[in-house]
Design an enzyme around this catalytic site. Sequence first.
Site, PDB file in Angstrom:
ATOM      1  N   HIS A 195      67.030  50.300 -37.424  1.00  0.00           N
ATOM      2  CA  HIS A 195      65.927  51.162 -37.008  1.00  0.00           C
ATOM      3  C   HIS A 195      64.964  51.262 -38.193  1.00  0.00           C
ATOM      4  O   HIS A 195      65.380  51.227 -39.343  1.00  0.00           O
ATOM      5  CB  HIS A 195      66.432  52.555 -36.622  1.00  0.00           C
ATOM      6  CG  HIS A 195      67.208  52.554 -35.352  1.00  0.00           C
ATOM      7  ND1 HIS A 195      66.615  52.454 -34.122  1.00  0.00           N
ATOM      8  CD2 HIS A 195      68.545  52.625 -35.124  1.00  0.00           C
ATOM      9  CE1 HIS A 195      67.542  52.467 -33.185  1.00  0.00           C
ATOM     10  NE2 HIS A 195      68.720  52.569 -33.765  1.00  0.00           N
TER      11      HIS A 195
ATOM     12  N   LYS B  88      63.001  59.423 -39.380  1.00  0.00           N
ATOM     13  CA  LYS B  88      62.312  58.483 -40.256  1.00  0.00           C
ATOM     14  C   LYS B  88      61.595  59.264 -41.354  1.00  0.00           C
ATOM     15  O   LYS B  88      61.216  60.407 -41.155  1.00  0.00           O
ATOM     16  CB  LYS B  88      61.300  57.655 -39.461  1.00  0.00           C
ATOM     17  CG  LYS B  88      61.975  56.833 -38.369  1.00  0.00           C
ATOM     18  CD  LYS B  88      60.995  56.073 -37.555  1.00  0.00           C
ATOM     19  CE  LYS B  88      61.588  55.396 -36.363  1.00  0.00           C
ATOM     20  NZ  LYS B  88      62.932  54.888 -36.449  1.00  0.00           N
TER      21      LYS B  88
ATOM     22  N   TYR C 215      60.211  48.250 -41.760  1.00  0.00           N
ATOM     23  CA  TYR C 215      61.616  47.849 -41.776  1.00  0.00           C
ATOM     24  C   TYR C 215      61.940  47.117 -43.064  1.00  0.00           C
ATOM     25  O   TYR C 215      61.111  46.364 -43.580  1.00  0.00           O
ATOM     26  CB  TYR C 215      61.903  46.872 -40.628  1.00  0.00           C
ATOM     27  CG  TYR C 215      61.703  47.421 -39.251  1.00  0.00           C
ATOM     28  CD1 TYR C 215      62.784  47.872 -38.497  1.00  0.00           C
ATOM     29  CD2 TYR C 215      60.436  47.458 -38.673  1.00  0.00           C
ATOM     30  CE1 TYR C 215      62.597  48.355 -37.214  1.00  0.00           C
ATOM     31  CE2 TYR C 215      60.248  47.941 -37.394  1.00  0.00           C
ATOM     32  CZ  TYR C 215      61.335  48.389 -36.670  1.00  0.00           C
ATOM     33  OH  TYR C 215      61.165  48.868 -35.400  1.00  0.00           O
TER      34      TYR C 215
END
Length: 156
Positions: free
Chosen positions: A103, A134, A95
């Site tokens: 997210h 991602k 993160y």
Amino acid sequence: MDGFYGKPFGIKKPERREYNEVLELSLVEALYLVEKGKLSVLNSEGKEMSFDELLNEAYNRIKSFKSLYIIYRDLREKGYVVRSGLKFGSDYSLYRHGPGIEHAPYLIHVYEGDEIIDPIELVRMGRLSHSVKKKFMLGIVRNGIPNYILFKWYKP
């Protein structure tokens, strides 16, 4: 030194950022906090463990622990929040700001520099990370030095 260490014990999805409850730390988080002088870890006899003693204990339990720790520490030092990526099939989720705020934009898979990576594993990692929106990276440790490879989908 920012937070986002551990998780509140017995709470599946915490709703607030600060807690007075007991935190459950991963081994890598505990080692990092010991190295920074923010945490003391006691052995079974109640004696405080040094950084090296805890590292050796971790390494005896998890063969690739030194590489996992080198990547964790490097990313923390660069200001990222590093959390377990187990639910995404990776070593870490990464993160910029922290869970609950955003997210995780990245998944990290840690390898040692001399490991052979099966191309099918790269495809699997890429498809999985893409399916959860991602990007995925390899964190490769060679001679104690962390290196990163970021993969992106390419459409010709």
